[in-house]
Motif scaffolding. Structure first.
Motif, PDB file in Angstrom:
ATOM      1  N   TYR A 170       0.833  -1.205   0.000  1.00 20.23           N
ATOM      2  CA  TYR A 170       0.000   0.000   0.000  1.00 20.23           C
ATOM      3  C   TYR A 170       0.871   1.261   0.000  1.00 20.23           C
ATOM      4  CZ  TYR A 170      -4.132   2.762   1.525  1.00 20.23           C
ATOM      5  OH  TYR A 170      -5.160   3.656   1.624  1.00 20.23           O
ATOM      6  N   VAL A 171       1.863   1.296   0.894  1.00 16.38           N
ATOM      7  CA  VAL A 171       2.720   2.473   1.016  1.00 16.38           C
ATOM      8  C   VAL A 171       3.607   2.632  -0.217  1.00 16.38           C
ATOM      9  CG1 VAL A 171       4.616   3.502   2.324  1.00 16.38           C
ATOM     10  CG2 VAL A 171       2.717   2.445   3.541  1.00 16.38           C
ATOM     11  N   GLU A 174       1.710   4.052  -3.215  1.00 17.45           N
ATOM     12  CA  GLU A 174       0.936   5.286  -3.052  1.00 17.45           C
ATOM     13  C   GLU A 174       1.356   6.358  -4.060  1.00 17.45           C
ATOM     14  OE1 GLU A 174      -2.212   6.515  -2.049  1.00 17.45           O
ATOM     15  OE2 GLU A 174      -1.608   5.097  -0.494  1.00 17.45           O
ATOM     16  N   TRP A 175       2.669   6.570  -4.214  1.00 21.01           N
ATOM     17  CA  TRP A 175       3.101   7.613  -5.147  1.00 21.01           C
ATOM     18  C   TRP A 175       2.831   7.217  -6.599  1.00 21.01           C
ATOM     19  CZ3 TRP A 175       3.743  12.492  -4.377  1.00 21.01           C
ATOM     20  CH2 TRP A 175       4.315  13.284  -5.378  1.00 21.01           C
ATOM     21  N   GLN A 224       0.494   5.340  -7.735  1.00 19.45           N
ATOM     22  CA  GLN A 224      -0.948   5.487  -7.945  1.00 19.45           C
ATOM     23  C   GLN A 224      -1.324   6.955  -8.086  1.00 19.45           C
ATOM     24  OE1 GLN A 224      -3.061   3.232  -8.635  1.00 19.45           O
ATOM     25  NE2 GLN A 224      -2.821   1.361  -7.445  1.00 19.45           N
ATOM     26  N   ALA A 248      -4.089   0.898  -2.771  1.00 22.52           N
ATOM     27  CA  ALA A 248      -3.491   2.193  -2.432  1.00 22.52           C
ATOM     28  C   ALA A 248      -4.198   3.348  -3.129  1.00 22.52           C
ATOM     29  CB  ALA A 248      -2.006   2.189  -2.797  1.00 22.52           C
ATOM     30  N   ALA A 298      -2.153  11.510  -1.359  1.00 23.12           N
ATOM     31  CA  ALA A 298      -1.202  10.401  -1.414  1.00 23.12           C
ATOM     32  C   ALA A 298      -0.339  10.360  -0.155  1.00 23.12           C
ATOM     33  CB  ALA A 298      -0.325  10.524  -2.655  1.00 23.12           C
ATOM     34  N   SER A 338      -2.476   9.104   2.687  1.00 22.12           N
ATOM     35  CA  SER A 338      -2.724   7.678   2.499  1.00 22.12           C
ATOM     36  C   SER A 338      -1.482   6.856   2.807  1.00 22.12           C
ATOM     37  CB  SER A 338      -3.187   7.408   1.067  1.00 22.12           C
ATOM     38  OG  SER A 338      -4.464   7.963   0.852  1.00 22.12           O
ATOM     39  N   ALA A 339      -0.299   7.400   2.472  1.00 27.04           N
ATOM     40  CA  ALA A 339       0.942   6.712   2.823  1.00 27.04           C
ATOM     41  C   ALA A 339       1.092   6.630   4.343  1.00 27.04           C
ATOM     42  CB  ALA A 339       2.134   7.440   2.211  1.00 27.04           C
ATOM     43  N   GLY A 343      -1.031   3.902   5.533  1.00 29.24           N
ATOM     44  CA  GLY A 343      -0.413   2.601   5.310  1.00 29.24           C
ATOM     45  C   GLY A 343       0.693   2.319   6.311  1.00 29.24           C
TER      46      GLY A 343
END
Length: 454
Positions: free
Chosen positions: A82-83, A86-87, A89, A137, A388, A391-392, A395
């Motif tokens: 996920y982490v 993130e970027w 995505q 992510a 992002a 969200s990171a 994660g």
């Protein structure tokens, strides 16, 4: 009263006054198309996460010959993917239609979840959980961007709250699916049946997203020309600044801004406890002396509490209550729940179970953080980047959370429970710091500058 009638009130850019009846009808029309799709997407991504929680008490560890920290690493692997993703995505969301990026990711994670049923060992389940994290992510940045493309900052909080209720719904339906799968007469283990069922639903919803979710008002076939123009005018009047290209100086400003780091810290403090509950609540309930079927059912009220907390905080924001005050109001019952969970012990299951339920108040502030990101950043580039980053942090917190539960601490897991209390308490001063920062910026902002939502 319809959801769109609760918070309409942005001025029209042409006349200075909003025709409330016309705007309310238009927003209702948008709600009917957009909100159910966003709710379904968030519901399914959380159902995917919580499925491994239920699978744990359905025999997953035994069937895959797990030992020691293997299950904790299975949960952690998801959020490592996920982490890391993130970027990338975020780049995809910037370069391609957001609805298409979201739809294809849901399709992929549905296939991956179905493949989880074929896992035969720890290495294979960790591999598929990592890939699942890579695909999921996209969810928070995509939904934040989509919401901001359709709704003004006055209209958006209620919509954030509605789709965020998918989290609680995922907890409830996850319990029902787990309970039903445990009664399956299939030769497959119940947890394998559960993964296939949830994965199949994801694939179907992905098709709905790809077909029915427009990338923005200008591409919406369910709106006529005048309606598209009206939406565009409302959104343009609502933005203090806008940009069409990726501008490095905007990203530089983002990372030098204390706001983003306070949001990151708050996300960490909120998500570590919620990550623990997401991954281990069924295991904790099982440790109180309940069997796997009872554990699945007794975990369902956690979803009810999550939905109640989200609706309560959303209602408070719609009624113009400060967001920071709503966050603090949600942290207090979560802190009480952490204390009950930590100090009642497995010998007093009623108090410990109440603690698990109360800790679920901690999930609702994340919806407010998403709302802050959508409201307090202007322009597509900064909004995607801020989403992002947050969200990171989400994660990373979920990587930390499961690792606080060490096999050597079973069955009490007291160090993990104390950690849970400490991080919830730490969220209080961080929230107050955000309040001070936003208040200072609003007092010193120039004419036409961004008004920060408190």
């Amino acid at each position: 009263m319809g959801i769109s009638e609760m918070n309409i009130g942005v001025e029209s850019s042409s006349s200075g006054e909003t025709d409330h009846g016309v705007d309310a009808a238009l927003v209702r029309k948008i709600d009917r198309r957009i909100v159910p799709i966003l709710f379904s997407a968030y519901f399914l991504q959380f159902l995917d996460k919580v499925a491994v929680n239920y699978a744990n008490v359905m025999g997953l560890q035994k069937d895959l010959h797990m030992q020691g920290q293997d299950f904790s690493w299975t949960a952690t692997a998801f959020f490592i993917g996920y982490v890391v993703a993130e970027w990338p995505q975020g780049v995809l969301l910037k370069r391609f239609p957001v609805s298409q990026v979201l739809g294809y990711n849901i399709f992929l994670w549905g296939i991956i979840l179905c493949c989880s049923a074929a896992c035969r060992g720890t290495a294979s389940i960790i591999a598929v959980r990592t890939l699942l994290g890579v695909c999921e992510a996209v969810i928070a940045p995509a939904l934040i961007v989509i919401t901001s493309r359709w709704y003004t900052k006055a209209d958006a909080p209620l919509r954030y709250g509605i789709w965020y209720c998918g989290l609680g719904a995922g907890q409830i339906f996850g319990g029902l699916i787990s309970f039903g799968a445990q009664h399956s007469s299939s030769t497959f283990a119940g947890w394998r049946v559960m993964f296939i069922c949830i994965g199949t639903v994801n694939i179907l919803v992905a098709m709905m997203v790809l077909i029915a979710l427009p990338d923005g008002p200008e591409r919406a076939d369910f709106l006529n020309h005048d309606e598209k123009k009206s939406i565009q005018q409302r959104l343009e009047a609502d933005e203090a600044t806008a940009e069409s290209d990726v501008r490095l100086h905007l990203l530089g400003e983002l990372f030098l801004d204390p706001q983003i780091w306070l949001l990151v810290l708050l996300t960490l403090c909120i998500t570590i406890p919620s990550g623990v509950i997401t991954t281990f609540s069924a295991v904790l309930i099982h440790s109180f002396g309940f069997d796997s079927k009872q554990s699945a059912l007794l975990n369902m009220p956690s979803g009810v509490v999550s939905i109640f907390a989200t609706i309560l905080s959303t209602w408070a924001i719609v009624k113009q209550a400060p967001r920071w005050l709503s966050v603090i109001g949600l942290l207090i019952p979560a802190l009480i729940g952490g204390a009950l969970l930590s100090f009642e012990g497995i010998g007093r299951p009623a108090g410990s179970l109440a603690g698990i339920y109360l800790v679920n108040f901690i999930v609702a502030p994340l919806a407010i953080i998403y709302n802050w990101v959508g409201a307090n950043y202007n322009g597509h580039t900064q909004r995607v980047a801020a989403s992002a980053v947050v969200s990171a942090a989400f994660g990373i917190a979920n990587i930390i959370g499961p690792q606080t539960y060490q096999a050597k601490d079973a069955p009490e897991y007291l160090p993990a429970k104390i950690t849970l209390m400490v991080v919830i308490a730490s969220a209080l001063p961080i929230t107050l710091a955000l309040r001070v920062l936003y208040g200072h910026r609003n007092r010193t902002r120039g004419t036409g500058g961004l008004e920060y939502r408190l």
